[in-house]
Design a protein around this motif. Structure first.
Motif, short mmCIF file in Angstrom:
data_model
loop_
_atom_site.label_atom_id
_atom_site.label_comp_id
_atom_site.label_asym_id
_atom_site.label_seq_id
_atom_site.Cartn_x
_atom_site.Cartn_y
_atom_site.Cartn_z
N VAL A 8 0.84 -1.18 0.00
CA VAL A 8 0.00 0.00 0.00
C VAL A 8 0.88 1.24 0.00
O VAL A 8 1.85 1.33 0.77
N ARG A 9 0.55 2.18 -0.88
CA ARG A 9 1.32 3.43 -0.93
C ARG A 9 0.85 4.37 0.17
O ARG A 9 -0.34 4.59 0.34
N SER A 10 1.78 4.93 0.90
CA SER A 10 1.47 5.92 1.92
C SER A 10 1.19 7.24 1.22
O SER A 10 1.99 7.72 0.43
N SER A 11 0.02 7.84 1.51
CA SER A 11 -0.34 9.08 0.83
C SER A 11 -0.47 10.21 1.82
O SER A 11 -0.63 10.01 3.01
N ASN A 12 -0.42 11.42 1.31
CA ASN A 12 -0.52 12.64 2.11
C ASN A 12 -1.92 13.20 1.95
O ASN A 12 -2.39 13.40 0.84
N SER A 13 -2.59 13.49 3.07
CA SER A 13 -3.96 14.00 2.99
C SER A 13 -4.02 15.36 2.32
O SER A 13 -5.08 15.80 1.89
N ASN A 14 -2.86 16.05 2.22
CA ASN A 14 -2.84 17.35 1.56
C ASN A 14 -2.56 17.23 0.06
O ASN A 14 -2.49 18.24 -0.64
N ASP A 15 -2.32 16.01 -0.42
CA ASP A 15 -2.09 15.83 -1.84
C ASP A 15 -3.33 16.28 -2.62
O ASP A 15 -4.46 16.14 -2.14
N PRO A 16 -3.15 16.81 -3.83
CA PRO A 16 -4.32 17.15 -4.64
C PRO A 16 -5.15 15.90 -4.93
O PRO A 16 -4.63 14.79 -5.00
N THR A 17 -6.45 16.10 -5.10
CA THR A 17 -7.34 14.99 -5.40
C THR A 17 -7.03 14.40 -6.77
O THR A 17 -6.78 15.12 -7.73
N VAL A 18 -7.03 13.07 -6.84
CA VAL A 18 -6.85 12.37 -8.11
C VAL A 18 -8.12 11.56 -8.38
O VAL A 18 -8.57 10.81 -7.52
N PHE A 19 -8.69 11.74 -9.58
CA PHE A 19 -9.93 11.08 -9.95
C PHE A 19 -9.65 9.86 -10.83
O PHE A 19 -8.73 9.87 -11.64
N THR A 20 -10.49 8.86 -10.69
CA THR A 20 -10.48 7.75 -11.63
C THR A 20 -11.22 8.18 -12.90
O THR A 20 -11.86 9.23 -12.94
N THR A 21 -11.14 7.35 -13.90
CA THR A 21 -12.04 7.51 -15.05
C THR A 21 -13.45 7.12 -14.59
O THR A 21 -13.64 6.64 -13.48
N VAL A 22 -14.43 7.33 -15.46
CA VAL A 22 -15.81 6.96 -15.11
C VAL A 22 -15.86 5.47 -14.80
O VAL A 22 -15.29 4.65 -15.52
N ARG A 23 -16.51 5.11 -13.69
CA ARG A 23 -16.54 3.72 -13.23
C ARG A 23 -17.76 2.97 -13.78
O ARG A 23 -18.63 3.56 -14.42
N SER A 24 -17.80 1.68 -13.48
CA SER A 24 -18.91 0.78 -13.85
C SER A 24 -19.21 0.81 -15.33
O SER A 24 -20.36 0.96 -15.76
N ASN A 25 -18.14 0.71 -16.12
CA ASN A 25 -18.25 0.62 -17.58
C ASN A 25 -18.96 1.83 -18.19
O ASN A 25 -19.58 1.72 -19.25
N GLY A 26 -18.88 2.96 -17.51
CA GLY A 26 -19.48 4.18 -18.06
C GLY A 26 -20.98 4.26 -17.92
O GLY A 26 -21.61 5.14 -18.49
N ASN A 27 -21.59 3.35 -17.14
CA ASN A 27 -23.03 3.33 -16.98
C ASN A 27 -23.46 4.14 -15.75
O ASN A 27 -22.74 4.20 -14.76
N ALA A 28 -24.63 4.76 -15.82
CA ALA A 28 -25.20 5.44 -14.66
C ALA A 28 -25.67 4.39 -13.66
O ALA A 28 -26.24 3.36 -14.04
N ILE A 29 -25.41 4.64 -12.38
CA ILE A 29 -25.75 3.68 -11.33
C ILE A 29 -26.32 4.42 -10.11
O ILE A 29 -26.26 5.65 -10.05
N THR A 30 -26.85 3.68 -9.15
CA THR A 30 -27.40 4.29 -7.93
C THR A 30 -26.26 4.79 -7.03
O THR A 30 -25.10 4.41 -7.20
N TRP A 31 -26.65 5.61 -6.04
CA TRP A 31 -25.68 6.14 -5.09
C TRP A 31 -24.98 5.00 -4.35
O TRP A 31 -23.76 4.99 -4.22
N LYS A 32 -25.73 4.01 -3.88
CA LYS A 32 -25.15 2.89 -3.13
C LYS A 32 -24.21 2.08 -4.00
O LYS A 32 -23.15 1.62 -3.55
N ALA A 33 -24.56 1.88 -5.26
CA ALA A 33 -23.69 1.13 -6.17
C ALA A 33 -22.37 1.87 -6.39
O ALA A 33 -21.30 1.26 -6.46
N CYS A 34 -22.43 3.20 -6.44
CA CYS A 34 -21.21 4.00 -6.58
C CYS A 34 -20.36 3.89 -5.31
O CYS A 34 -19.14 3.72 -5.38
N LEU A 35 -21.01 3.95 -4.15
CA LEU A 35 -20.30 3.79 -2.88
C LEU A 35 -19.58 2.44 -2.84
O LEU A 35 -18.40 2.36 -2.48
#
Length: 200
Positions: free
Chosen positions: A94-121
């Motif tokens: 596991v990489r140790s990260s800094n909470s002050n690091d800028p946010t890094v986003f993934t690409t759109v998840r779940s094959n690009g499909n719209a999903i419910t809030w719980k499914a995203c969580l």
């Protein structure tokens, strides 16, 4: 006289060995200061630091039975300090990260499909538990995460609404969804479908 000298040497050796065996901690310093009692190793310096072993990911992965909490500095494939959060028989680096690091986003998840809030969580939790890209701190974004974004995701900001971890005050059971390319937001019911990204 020779027997006496041998006896003195033997006793001295035994005493030195006992000192090493029963020593509680070790101090390394230029001023000879006593190590802190809470530390097994106490290093004191005002002109140098501690240099952790540096290696590539392939070298790291070839360490035989790495101890839990073993630390190395990885020099390629997302460089940084990594520790084994798993076991010697089943390492989980596991990489140790800094909470002050800028946010890094993934690409759109779940094959690009719209999903419910719980499914995203659940999607973001799964990325964290599977140590995606060497990180275990993936989560649903907040509005603050969007504000701290280091760069746009590799697939760009979308003209779609994305779930956030920010509850909406408009109605119970609603969460803020965020229109990435415009910065507009509104509250949407958790059972509806919106798009999902995860952040760290």
């Amino acid at each position: 006289m020779r027997k006496l000298c041998k006896l003195v040497i033997i006793i001295s050796s035994m005493l030195l060995i006992n000192v090493q065996i029963y020593a509680q901690n070790v101090g390394i310093s230029v001023d000879g200061s006593t190590p802190d009692n809470s530390a097994m190793l106490d290093i004191k310096s005002t002109s140098g630091g501690l240099l952790i072993p540096r290696m590539t990911k392939s070298k790291r992965d070839s360490i035989s039975s790495p101890a839990t909490s073993l630390i190395i500095y990885q020099t390629d494939n997302t460089p940084g300090f990594y520790y084994n959060a798993g076991t010697p028989s089943s390492p989980n680096w596991v990489r140790s990260s800094n909470s002050n690091d800028p946010t890094v986003f993934t690409t759109v998840r779940s094959n690009g499909n719209a999903i419910t809030w719980k499914a995203c969580l659940d999607t973001c939790r799964n990325l964290a538990s599977n140590n995606y890209q060497g990180y275990n701190n993936w989560h649903m974004p907040s509005i603050e995460d969007y504000a701290k974004a280091a760069t746009a995701p590799s697939d760009g900001w979308k003209s779609q609404y994305f779930w956030t971890a920010f509850p909406s005050t408009s109605d119970a059971g609603t969460w803020v969804v965020f229109l990435e390319n415009a910065g507009y937001w509104y509250g949407d019911t958790y059972g509806n479908n919106s798009y999902c990204r995860c952040v760290r």
